[in-house]
Design a protein around this motif. Structure first.
Motif, PDB file in Angstrom:
ATOM      1  N   ALA A  24       0.984  -0.919   0.198  1.00 41.96           N
ATOM      2  CA  ALA A  24      -0.417   0.055  -0.105  1.00 41.96           C
ATOM      3  C   ALA A  24       0.470   1.416  -0.158  1.00 41.96           C
ATOM      4  CB  ALA A  24      -0.490  -0.518   1.136  1.00 41.96           C
ATOM      5  N   PHE A  25       2.095   1.407   0.883  1.00 41.25           N
ATOM      6  CA  PHE A  25       2.971   1.993   0.387  1.00 41.25           C
ATOM      7  C   PHE A  25       3.525   2.685  -1.264  1.00 41.25           C
ATOM      8  CE2 PHE A  25       6.488   4.983   1.367  1.00 41.25           C
ATOM      9  CZ  PHE A  25       6.388   5.874   2.789  1.00 41.25           C
ATOM     10  N   GLY A  26       3.689   1.382  -1.595  1.00 37.43           N
ATOM     11  CA  GLY A  26       4.262   1.704  -2.829  1.00 37.43           C
ATOM     12  C   GLY A  26       3.025   2.132  -3.696  1.00 37.43           C
ATOM     13  N   GLU A  27       1.808   1.644  -3.169  1.00 39.30           N
ATOM     14  CA  GLU A  27       0.541   2.652  -3.983  1.00 39.30           C
ATOM     15  C   GLU A  27       0.750   4.453  -3.714  1.00 39.30           C
ATOM     16  OE1 GLU A  27      -2.869   0.266  -4.477  1.00 39.30           O
ATOM     17  OE2 GLU A  27      -2.305  -1.707  -4.174  1.00 39.30           O
ATOM     18  N   MET A  28       1.410   4.623  -2.447  1.00 40.80           N
ATOM     19  CA  MET A  28       0.403   5.373  -2.307  1.00 40.80           C
ATOM     20  C   MET A  28       1.642   6.411  -2.597  1.00 40.80           C
ATOM     21  SD  MET A  28       1.461   7.383   1.693  1.00 40.80           S
ATOM     22  CE  MET A  28       2.409   7.071   1.860  1.00 40.80           C
ATOM     23  N   VAL A  29       3.232   6.121  -2.837  1.00 38.69           N
ATOM     24  CA  VAL A  29       4.043   6.841  -3.459  1.00 38.69           C
ATOM     25  C   VAL A  29       3.965   7.189  -5.390  1.00 38.69           C
ATOM     26  CG1 VAL A  29       6.540   6.656  -3.996  1.00 38.69           C
ATOM     27  CG2 VAL A  29       6.103   5.724  -2.132  1.00 38.69           C
ATOM     28  N   ALA A  30       3.280   6.226  -5.675  1.00 38.57           N
ATOM     29  CA  ALA A  30       3.276   6.008  -7.542  1.00 38.57           C
ATOM     30  C   ALA A  30       2.132   7.167  -7.618  1.00 38.57           C
ATOM     31  CB  ALA A  30       2.798   4.730  -7.748  1.00 38.57           C
ATOM     32  N   GLU A  31       0.503   7.533  -6.322  1.00 41.76           N
ATOM     33  CA  GLU A  31      -0.074   8.314  -5.886  1.00 41.76           C
ATOM     34  C   GLU A  31       0.008   9.802  -5.865  1.00 41.76           C
ATOM     35  OE1 GLU A  31      -3.596   7.810  -7.146  1.00 41.76           O
ATOM     36  OE2 GLU A  31      -4.381   9.733  -6.300  1.00 41.76           O
ATOM     37  N   TYR A  32       0.984   9.916  -4.496  1.00 41.72           N
ATOM     38  CA  TYR A  32       1.119  11.404  -4.570  1.00 41.72           C
ATOM     39  C   TYR A  32       2.393  11.567  -4.992  1.00 41.72           C
ATOM     40  CZ  TYR A  32      -3.632  11.025  -1.358  1.00 41.72           C
ATOM     41  OH  TYR A  32      -4.404  10.023  -1.723  1.00 41.72           O
ATOM     42  N   SER A  33       3.534  10.818  -5.537  1.00 39.76           N
ATOM     43  CA  SER A  33       5.275  11.884  -6.191  1.00 39.76           C
ATOM     44  C   SER A  33       5.243  12.831  -6.475  1.00 39.76           C
ATOM     45  CB  SER A  33       5.687  10.574  -6.663  1.00 39.76           C
ATOM     46  OG  SER A  33       5.100   9.600  -7.365  1.00 39.76           O
ATOM     47  N   ARG A  34       3.419  12.161  -7.382  1.00 40.65           N
ATOM     48  CA  ARG A  34       3.405  13.693  -8.728  1.00 40.65           C
ATOM     49  C   ARG A  34       3.340  14.839  -8.405  1.00 40.65           C
ATOM     50  NH1 ARG A  34       3.055  13.162 -14.462  1.00 40.65           N
ATOM     51  NH2 ARG A  34       3.374  10.228 -14.077  1.00 40.65           N
ATOM     52  N   PRO A  35       2.224  15.438  -7.200  1.00 35.98           N
ATOM     53  CA  PRO A  35       2.140  16.352  -6.486  1.00 35.98           C
ATOM     54  C   PRO A  35       2.861  16.732  -5.870  1.00 35.98           C
ATOM     55  CG  PRO A  35       0.633  14.443  -6.149  1.00 35.98           C
ATOM     56  CD  PRO A  35       1.005  13.870  -7.219  1.00 35.98           C
ATOM     57  N   LEU A  36       3.465  15.677  -5.268  1.00 33.53           N
ATOM     58  CA  LEU A  36       4.019  16.912  -4.109  1.00 33.53           C
ATOM     59  C   LEU A  36       5.873  17.208  -5.014  1.00 33.53           C
ATOM     60  CD1 LEU A  36       3.887  13.476  -1.318  1.00 33.53           C
ATOM     61  CD2 LEU A  36       2.960  16.090  -1.741  1.00 33.53           C
ATOM     62  N   TYR A  37       6.344  16.731  -5.920  1.00 30.87           N
ATOM     63  CA  TYR A  37       7.596  16.651  -6.612  1.00 30.87           C
ATOM     64  C   TYR A  37       6.772  18.180  -6.827  1.00 30.87           C
ATOM     65  CZ  TYR A  37      11.196  17.420 -10.111  1.00 30.87           C
ATOM     66  OH  TYR A  37      11.723  17.265 -10.824  1.00 30.87           O
ATOM     67  N   TRP A  38       6.197  18.568  -7.864  1.00 29.15           N
ATOM     68  CA  TRP A  38       6.019  19.607  -8.075  1.00 29.15           C
ATOM     69  C   TRP A  38       5.804  20.836  -7.192  1.00 29.15           C
ATOM     70  CZ3 TRP A  38       7.996  19.168 -12.695  1.00 29.15           C
ATOM     71  CH2 TRP A  38       7.688  18.025 -13.468  1.00 29.15           C
ATOM     72  N   GLN A  39       5.089  19.941  -6.057  1.00 28.31           N
ATOM     73  CA  GLN A  39       5.306  21.021  -5.250  1.00 28.31           C
ATOM     74  C   GLN A  39       6.599  21.897  -4.604  1.00 28.31           C
ATOM     75  OE1 GLN A  39       1.646  21.863  -2.404  1.00 28.31           O
ATOM     76  NE2 GLN A  39       3.348  23.361  -2.700  1.00 28.31           N
ATOM     77  N   ILE A  40       7.351  20.589  -4.119  1.00 32.19           N
ATOM     78  CA  ILE A  40       8.815  20.750  -3.920  1.00 32.19           C
ATOM     79  C   ILE A  40       9.206  21.591  -4.783  1.00 32.19           C
ATOM     80  CG2 ILE A  40      10.989  19.486  -2.794  1.00 32.19           C
ATOM     81  CD1 ILE A  40       9.031  17.255  -1.661  1.00 32.19           C
ATOM     82  N   ARG A  41       9.453  20.801  -5.708  1.00 32.92           N
ATOM     83  CA  ARG A  41       9.927  21.625  -6.890  1.00 32.92           C
ATOM     84  C   ARG A  41      10.198  22.888  -7.171  1.00 32.92           C
ATOM     85  NH1 ARG A  41      11.869  20.246 -12.625  1.00 32.92           N
ATOM     86  NH2 ARG A  41      13.438  21.693 -12.846  1.00 32.92           N
ATOM     87  N   ARG A  42       8.747  23.334  -6.651  1.00 33.35           N
ATOM     88  CA  ARG A  42       7.844  25.258  -6.968  1.00 33.35           C
ATOM     89  C   ARG A  42       9.081  25.446  -6.366  1.00 33.35           C
ATOM     90  NH1 ARG A  42       6.255  27.285 -11.071  1.00 33.35           N
ATOM     91  NH2 ARG A  42       4.444  25.256 -12.185  1.00 33.35           N
TER      92      ARG A  42
END
Lengths: 188, 157
Positions: A24-42
């Motif tokens: 489930a944690f792996g699925e969570m990473v796949a689900e949230y890595s994109r929005p969190l990445y852009w948040q951090i990247r900005r």
């Protein structure tokens, strides 16, 4: 929307089950890595720094998973961790560079504005330059509202700030950006 | 600013610039590889993944396991006490012996030279007077000290 909520509830439940927690944690990473990445990247702009901070975010989430009790939304909990990571990183960078924390428009903003990501004369490039001149927390509020289209209530939950203070912060950020953009002619 | 002009941020929004990733990019397949890379790095968390095993390891303790540290501590104190007793017994300092049963001391006190050198020299005559006044035997020894008592001292009758 209900289907999405059901999916997240299911994911949250499986995160609490020892038999399924890792998957489930792996699925969570796949689900949230994109929005969190852009948040951090900005916030940090540099892609390598953003990658490191995203990894740190998920590692902290994994190491403190028992602290997530499901009272807050999964996305809110992860955003809090990611934002703390990004803000801590920026403060460390400022200390390392000897920039005063009270200097919102100082050398750091200039350094960020000089990032290769921000080259160009397009409206998008000028907008990013304008955003880069904002103080960290104002920039964070602006990014969450303007780019991520988050509701004030959700931002309030993540940042622990009142909705009124967030509205004021966003309004100030918009004014500063508009003033910055006045120097360019974008045919508006 | 001209009020009739649209806000620059609205113009940017219309141009599709108000999205989380607008103007930023990542290598192709970054997010897929990130998820795989991160999940491969996740450390073991037995307390999350195998809580039953941990509970079994922390099964209720037996009575002996509970009292063992206290028994060990009591044994240690008993050992120290025994050692002290043994040391005292061997060194002979455990109890004061009557002078008569200490032949070395009795012999030394019979030796005038010893008394002269190590005992009398350390006695202050005024201390002796003080003690005699306290125990009421001053009269008996008064003649002995008569020469040393200053004239302005009035002795008790």
């Amino acid at each position: 929307m209900d289907e999405k909520k059901e999916q997240i509830d299911n994911l949250t439940a499986r995160l609490r089950d020892p038999a399924t927690v890792r998957a489930a944690f792996g699925e969570m990473v796949a689900e949230y890595s994109r929005p969190l990445y852009w948040q951090i990247r900005r916030m940090v702009l540099n892609p390598d720094d953003a990658d490191d901070l995203l990894q740190n975010t998920f590692m902290k989430a994994w190491n403190s998973l028992e602290n997530f009790r499901g009272e807050a939304k999964l996305s809110t909990w992860l955003h809090k961790i990611a934002i703390n990571e990004a803000i801590s990183f920026l403060e460390k960078e400022k200390r390392r560079a000897g920039v005063s924390l009270d200097d919102p428009d100082g050398a750091l903003a200039a350094g960020i504005a000089a990032s290769p990501d921000l080259d160009g004369e397009s409206l998008g490039a000028h907008l990013r330059q304008a955003v880069a001149t904002l103080p960290d927390k104002q920039r964070l509020v602006f990014n969450m509202k303007y780019f991520d289209d988050m509701k004030y209530e959700e931002i309030s939950e993540i940042l622990g700030t009142t909705v009124g203070a967030l509205k004021a912060s966003y309004h100030l950020a918009v004014k500063k950006i508009e003033k910055y953009m006045e120097r360019f002619d974008h045919g508006d | 600013m001209d009020r009739n002009k649209p806000h620059i941020l609205e113009t940017a929004r219309k141009q599709g610039l108000a999205t989380p990733s607008a103007g930023l990019d990542v290598p192709d397949g970054y997010f897929d590889s990130f998820a795989a890379r991160l999940t491969a790095q996740l450390p073991e968390r037995p307390e999350l993944e195998h809580p039953d095993d941990i509970e079994a390891e922390s099964a209720p303790r037996t009575l002996w396991q509970t009292v063992r540290p206290y028994v060990y501590m009591a044994a240690m104190f008993a050992g120290v006490w025994l050692m002290l007793q043994l040391f005292t017994m061997l060194s002979g300092t455990g109890r004061l012996q009557p002078m008569d049963s200490n032949p070395v001391l009795a012999e030394a006190l019979d030796n005038d030279a010893f008394l002269e050198q190590f005992v009398y020299d350390d006695i202050d005559s005024w201390d002796v007077v003080d003690e005699m006044v306290e125990d009421g035997s001053l009269d008996a020894g008064l003649d002995f000290f008569a020469d040393e008592i200053p004239d302005d001292i009035v002795l008790p009758q």
